[in-house]
Design a protein around this motif. Structure first.
Motif, PDB file in Angstrom:
ATOM      1  N   SER A   1       0.839  -1.194   0.000  1.00  0.00           N
ATOM      2  CA  SER A   1       0.000   0.000   0.000  1.00  0.00           C
ATOM      3  C   SER A   1       0.876   1.247   0.000  1.00  0.00           C
ATOM      4  CB  SER A   1      -0.916   0.018   1.227  1.00  0.00           C
ATOM      5  OG  SER A   1      -1.652   1.229   1.273  1.00  0.00           O
ATOM      6  N   ALA A   2       0.781   2.020  -1.080  1.00  0.00           N
ATOM      7  CA  ALA A   2       1.510   3.285  -1.199  1.00  0.00           C
ATOM      8  C   ALA A   2       0.508   4.381  -1.540  1.00  0.00           C
ATOM      9  CB  ALA A   2       2.592   3.178  -2.272  1.00  0.00           C
ATOM     10  N   LEU A   3      -0.552   4.451  -0.751  1.00  0.00           N
ATOM     11  CA  LEU A   3      -1.680   5.326  -1.035  1.00  0.00           C
ATOM     12  C   LEU A   3      -1.574   6.694  -0.378  1.00  0.00           C
ATOM     13  CD1 LEU A   3      -4.544   2.678  -0.774  1.00  0.00           C
ATOM     14  CD2 LEU A   3      -3.736   3.816  -2.853  1.00  0.00           C
ATOM     15  N   GLY A   4      -0.486   6.956   0.327  1.00  0.00           N
ATOM     16  CA  GLY A   4      -0.287   8.271   0.903  1.00  0.00           C
ATOM     17  C   GLY A   4      -1.394   8.678   1.841  1.00  0.00           C
ATOM     18  N   ALA A   5      -1.911   9.893   1.649  1.00  0.00           N
ATOM     19  CA  ALA A   5      -2.914  10.447   2.554  1.00  0.00           C
ATOM     20  C   ALA A   5      -4.188   9.619   2.600  1.00  0.00           C
ATOM     21  CB  ALA A   5      -3.238  11.881   2.132  1.00  0.00           C
ATOM     22  N   ALA A   6      -4.472   8.869   1.536  1.00  0.00           N
ATOM     23  CA  ALA A   6      -5.699   8.077   1.479  1.00  0.00           C
ATOM     24  C   ALA A   6      -5.519   6.660   1.999  1.00  0.00           C
ATOM     25  CB  ALA A   6      -6.210   8.029   0.038  1.00  0.00           C
ATOM     26  N   GLY A   7      -4.364   6.343   2.565  1.00  0.00           N
ATOM     27  CA  GLY A   7      -4.080   4.972   2.968  1.00  0.00           C
ATOM     28  C   GLY A   7      -5.082   4.383   3.938  1.00  0.00           C
ATOM     29  N   ALA A   8      -5.581   5.198   4.879  1.00  0.00           N
ATOM     30  CA  ALA A   8      -6.496   4.673   5.892  1.00  0.00           C
ATOM     31  C   ALA A   8      -7.865   4.331   5.332  1.00  0.00           C
ATOM     32  CB  ALA A   8      -6.643   5.672   7.038  1.00  0.00           C
ATOM     33  N   ALA A   9      -8.173   4.768   4.121  1.00  0.00           N
ATOM     34  CA  ALA A   9      -9.440   4.384   3.506  1.00  0.00           C
ATOM     35  C   ALA A   9      -9.471   2.896   3.187  1.00  0.00           C
ATOM     36  CB  ALA A   9      -9.683   5.195   2.232  1.00  0.00           C
ATOM     37  N   VAL A  10      -8.285   2.298   2.974  1.00  0.00           N
ATOM     38  CA  VAL A  10      -8.177   0.872   2.670  1.00  0.00           C
ATOM     39  C   VAL A  10      -7.657   0.095   3.875  1.00  0.00           C
ATOM     40  CG1 VAL A  10      -7.028  -0.838   1.193  1.00  0.00           C
ATOM     41  CG2 VAL A  10      -7.855   1.305   0.214  1.00  0.00           C
ATOM     42  N   LEU A  11      -6.761   0.708   4.642  1.00  0.00           N
ATOM     43  CA  LEU A  11      -6.201   0.085   5.844  1.00  0.00           C
ATOM     44  C   LEU A  11      -6.487   0.993   7.035  1.00  0.00           C
ATOM     45  CD1 LEU A  11      -2.750  -1.034   4.394  1.00  0.00           C
ATOM     46  CD2 LEU A  11      -4.588  -2.562   5.129  1.00  0.00           C
ATOM     47  N   PRO A  12      -7.698   0.923   7.600  1.00  0.00           N
ATOM     48  CA  PRO A  12      -8.070   1.833   8.684  1.00  0.00           C
ATOM     49  C   PRO A  12      -7.126   1.780   9.878  1.00  0.00           C
ATOM     50  CG  PRO A  12      -9.999   0.664   7.858  1.00  0.00           C
ATOM     51  CD  PRO A  12      -8.810   0.019   7.220  1.00  0.00           C
ATOM     52  N   GLN A  13      -6.423   0.649  10.071  1.00  0.00           N
ATOM     53  CA  GLN A  13      -5.561   0.512  11.239  1.00  0.00           C
ATOM     54  C   GLN A  13      -4.374   1.462  11.226  1.00  0.00           C
ATOM     55  OE1 GLN A  13      -6.214  -1.756   8.805  1.00  0.00           O
ATOM     56  NE2 GLN A  13      -4.855  -3.549   8.969  1.00  0.00           N
ATOM     57  N   ILE A  14      -4.067   2.066  10.084  1.00  0.00           N
ATOM     58  CA  ILE A  14      -2.961   3.026  10.071  1.00  0.00           C
ATOM     59  C   ILE A  14      -3.438   4.452  10.318  1.00  0.00           C
ATOM     60  CG2 ILE A  14      -1.696   1.589   8.429  1.00  0.00           C
ATOM     61  CD1 ILE A  14      -2.220   3.740   6.303  1.00  0.00           C
ATOM     62  N   GLY A  15      -4.749   4.640  10.424  1.00  0.00           N
ATOM     63  CA  GLY A  15      -5.315   5.984  10.451  1.00  0.00           C
ATOM     64  C   GLY A  15      -5.060   6.789  11.701  1.00  0.00           C
ATOM     65  N   LYS A  16      -4.647   6.149  12.783  1.00  0.00           N
ATOM     66  CA  LYS A  16      -4.376   6.896  14.009  1.00  0.00           C
ATOM     67  C   LYS A  16      -2.895   7.216  14.172  1.00  0.00           C
ATOM     68  CE  LYS A  16      -8.620   6.988  15.431  1.00  0.00           C
ATOM     69  NZ  LYS A  16      -9.084   6.316  16.668  1.00  0.00           N
ATOM     70  N   SER A  17      -2.051   6.566  13.390  1.00  0.00           N
ATOM     71  CA  SER A  17      -0.613   6.822  13.500  1.00  0.00           C
ATOM     72  C   SER A  17      -0.054   7.534  12.269  1.00  0.00           C
ATOM     73  CB  SER A  17       0.156   5.511  13.714  1.00  0.00           C
ATOM     74  OG  SER A  17      -0.102   4.589  12.678  1.00  0.00           O
ATOM     75  N   SER A  18      -0.748   7.447  11.131  1.00  0.00           N
ATOM     76  CA  SER A  18      -0.378   8.186   9.925  1.00  0.00           C
ATOM     77  C   SER A  18      -1.631   8.897   9.433  1.00  0.00           C
ATOM     78  CB  SER A  18       0.147   7.242   8.841  1.00  0.00           C
ATOM     79  OG  SER A  18       1.333   6.604   9.245  1.00  0.00           O
ATOM     80  N   VAL A  19      -1.689  10.197   9.617  1.00  0.00           N
ATOM     81  CA  VAL A  19      -2.909  10.932   9.315  1.00  0.00           C
ATOM     82  C   VAL A  19      -2.773  11.746   8.038  1.00  0.00           C
ATOM     83  CG1 VAL A  19      -3.399  11.123  11.788  1.00  0.00           C
ATOM     84  CG2 VAL A  19      -2.358  13.041  10.594  1.00  0.00           C
ATOM     85  N   ALA A  20      -3.893  11.985   7.381  1.00  0.00           N
ATOM     86  CA  ALA A  20      -3.907  12.870   6.223  1.00  0.00           C
ATOM     87  C   ALA A  20      -3.824  14.313   6.705  1.00  0.00           C
ATOM     88  CB  ALA A  20      -5.173  12.654   5.414  1.00  0.00           C
ATOM     89  N   ARG A  21      -2.854  15.025   6.169  1.00  0.00           N
ATOM     90  CA  ARG A  21      -2.655  16.432   6.530  1.00  0.00           C
ATOM     91  C   ARG A  21      -2.409  17.215   5.239  1.00  0.00           C
ATOM     92  NH1 ARG A  21      -1.541  18.362  11.461  1.00  0.00           N
ATOM     93  NH2 ARG A  21      -1.010  16.281  12.199  1.00  0.00           N
ATOM     94  N   SER A  22      -2.694  18.496   5.258  1.00  0.00           N
ATOM     95  CA  SER A  22      -2.506  19.296   4.052  1.00  0.00           C
ATOM     96  C   SER A  22      -1.785  20.593   4.357  1.00  0.00           C
ATOM     97  CB  SER A  22      -3.857  19.612   3.387  1.00  0.00           C
ATOM     98  OG  SER A  22      -4.656  20.420   4.242  1.00  0.00           O
ATOM     99  N   TRP A  23      -1.056  21.047   3.348  1.00  0.00           N
ATOM    100  CA  TRP A  23      -0.442  22.372   3.348  1.00  0.00           C
ATOM    101  C   TRP A  23      -0.952  23.152   2.152  1.00  0.00           C
ATOM    102  CZ3 TRP A  23       4.755  19.561   4.213  1.00  0.00           C
ATOM    103  CH2 TRP A  23       5.059  19.503   5.580  1.00  0.00           C
ATOM    104  N   SER A  24      -0.924  24.446   2.270  1.00  0.00           N
ATOM    105  CA  SER A  24      -1.378  25.310   1.180  1.00  0.00           C
ATOM    106  C   SER A  24      -0.318  25.447   0.093  1.00  0.00           C
ATOM    107  CB  SER A  24      -1.727  26.703   1.712  1.00  0.00           C
ATOM    108  OG  SER A  24      -2.800  26.653   2.613  1.00  0.00           O
ATOM    109  N   VAL A  25      -0.795  25.594  -1.123  1.00  0.00           N
ATOM    110  CA  VAL A  25       0.055  25.859  -2.283  1.00  0.00           C
ATOM    111  C   VAL A  25      -0.609  26.980  -3.084  1.00  0.00           C
ATOM    112  CG1 VAL A  25       1.077  24.936  -4.396  1.00  0.00           C
ATOM    113  CG2 VAL A  25       0.809  23.453  -2.394  1.00  0.00           C
ATOM    114  N   ALA A  26       0.189  27.928  -3.552  1.00  0.00           N
ATOM    115  CA  ALA A  26      -0.330  28.992  -4.398  1.00  0.00           C
ATOM    116  C   ALA A  26       0.717  29.334  -5.459  1.00  0.00           C
ATOM    117  CB  ALA A  26      -0.676  30.230  -3.574  1.00  0.00           C
ATOM    118  N   HIS A  27       0.270  30.015  -6.497  1.00  0.00           N
ATOM    119  CA  HIS A  27       1.167  30.381  -7.592  1.00  0.00           C
ATOM    120  C   HIS A  27       0.874  31.806  -8.047  1.00  0.00           C
ATOM    121  CE1 HIS A  27       0.583  26.000  -7.726  1.00  0.00           C
ATOM    122  NE2 HIS A  27       1.802  25.917  -8.206  1.00  0.00           N
TER     123      HIS A  27
END
Length: 434
Positions: free
Chosen positions: A213-239
């Motif tokens: 599984s190399a799903l990055g931020a969406a990994g816990a959608a398939v493997l919920p057990q990783i969702g408390k130790s690896s969380v989806a987080r975001s940073w802003s991007v602008a141009h």
């Protein structure tokens, strides 16, 4: 036991998934398939779907410094070299920087300042005249700027790198299934405690001897057990959209990282976009199960915004460096989602209870792309050894101090927030269902 002809399925065609496929192919594994929900690579679901990413080796942890230095050598090879630009790297704090930002800069500099590989290209900078010796294009006041220049650093064009490696591995036998239904994995199937197949959104079953599984931020959608130790987080991007002359004016500037404001790169010559990112803890999107996931596609597709505080921070960054650009409109604004861990360490390990049939690659924590030229080697080593010997990368149980993630890593400065606080939405509605 994974043999050279074992059926290996990689979930996700981002930087880590592609690097893993590259190394598996080179190691002689003959049946490797990437499943990716995007219609094409580079995938817009990948955190590396972007113009560029910083390539540098400054870390407070010497372990990562050495790995990043190895990765930089990988970026200089014929395979990765077309996407690497060694423009140098300016790192600084302003005169108003919090102590934490200043301390981090000094520790990062100490990690390379006496290293013989870096020392000849390191120059401490103190005051605006020092900085303008290295980047004459800075026309702002650079108020209280202190920091350094590092010659052995720069950036890589991340989307182009993914496309280049994708073309390379497909031409050499790696297989792929793409598309929102055909390539999107919705479930792993188990038999006697071992994963045996994955099911995709179109209802098809794909048998496998090993699932990665190399799903990055969406990994816990398939493997919920990783969702408390690896969380989806975001940073802003602008141009900022530049003219050809403006793009030429800034061509070749060092990648610049002002630790209490944000960072930017030389403009992209093809699109003439000047990319900026504010620095901070970032934003999560926690659902009713207590797991953060990227928001739904309907939400993501309708947004062209960054939080007001981040935009103000970028305006200050431009006023200090390129004031002629400070009031220009920001375009292509977005939140970039990645997988984050409390201590900023990666997770590269077998999932407990899977009988070594499932590997999770997670927790890039905003510093994983630079490792793309060497990352897959670590996954291949794990498969061969059958266990993770590097303590930093072992599977971890949920942290008891998960709410204090902003304090556990020195470069996280400021306060984070939930996406719902920023846009007035119920995050449980905005998040995809598990």
């Amino acid at each position: 036991m994974v043999s050279s002809n074992s059926r290996i399925i990689i979930l996700g065609g981002g930087a880590w998934g592609l690097s893993t496929a590259l190394y598996l192919m080179e190691a002689g594994y003959s049946d490797v398939t990437i499943l990716e929900r995007a219609e094409a690579i580079p995938s817009p679901y990948s955190a590396a779907y972007d113009l560029n990413k910083i390539i540098r080796a400054e870390y407070e942890d010497e372990f990562y410094s050495k790995l990043a230095l190895e990765a930089i050598e990988g970026w200089k090879t014929p395979l990765f070299g077309p996407y690497y630009h060694q423009t140098g790297y300016v790192v600084a704090t302003t005169g108003k920087a919090p102590e934490k930002a200043v301390t981090h800069l000094e520790k990062a500099l100490a990690s390379i300042e006496k290293d013989p590989a870096f020392a000849p290209g390191i120059k401490r900078l103190d005051g605006s005249s020092d900085f303008k010796d290295y980047t004459w294009q800075y026309t702002g006041p650079l108020s209280g700027f202190k920091g350094y220049f590092n010659r052995l650093a720069g950036y890589a064009h991340s989307s182009d790198a993914m496309k280049g490696i994708w073309d390379h591995i497909l031409a050499r036998g790696v297989k792929s299934i793409l598309g929102e239904r055909a390539g999107k994995v919705v479930k792993l199937e188990y038999s006697n405690g071992k994963a045996t197949s994955v099911t995709t959104a179109d209802g098809r079953t794909h048998n496998a001897d090993l699932i990665i599984s190399a799903l990055g931020a969406a990994g816990a959608a398939v493997l919920p057990q990783i969702g408390k130790s690896s969380v989806a987080r975001s940073w802003s991007v602008a141009h900022v959209q530049l003219t050809e002359d403006e793009c030429n004016l800034l061509r070749g500037i060092p990648t610049t990282n002002i630790r209490d404001l944000g960072f930017f790169f030389e403009p992209d010559p093809r699109t003439k976009l000047f990319k900026l990112c504010p620095l901070g803890i970032g934003y999560t999107n926690t659902n009713q199960h207590g797991i953060s996931l990227p928001p739904s596609e309907q939400f993501r597709g309708s947004q062209d915004f960054i939080p007001k505080g981040d935009e103000q921070k970028l305006r200050r960054l431009l006023r200090e460096t390129f004031p002629w650009m400070a009031d220009r409109p920001f375009v292509d604004k977005k939140l970039c989602w990645f997988s984050d861990t409390a201590d900023s360490n990666y997770c590269i390990d077998f999932v407990p209870g899977s009988n070594n049939s499932v590997i999770v690659l997670s927790g890039d924590s905003g510093h994983g792309f630079k490792m793309m030229p060497i990352f897959g080697k670590w996954v291949t080593d794990l498969i061969v050894k059958g266990r993770q010997s590097e303590a930093r990368w072992k599977w971890r149980n949920p942290s008891e101090n998960a709410s204090q993630w902003g304090d556990s890593v020195s470069w996280r400065v400021g306060q984070g927030a939930e996406l719902s606080e920023l846009v007035g939405l119920d995050a449980r509605v905005a998040s995809p269902k598990l």
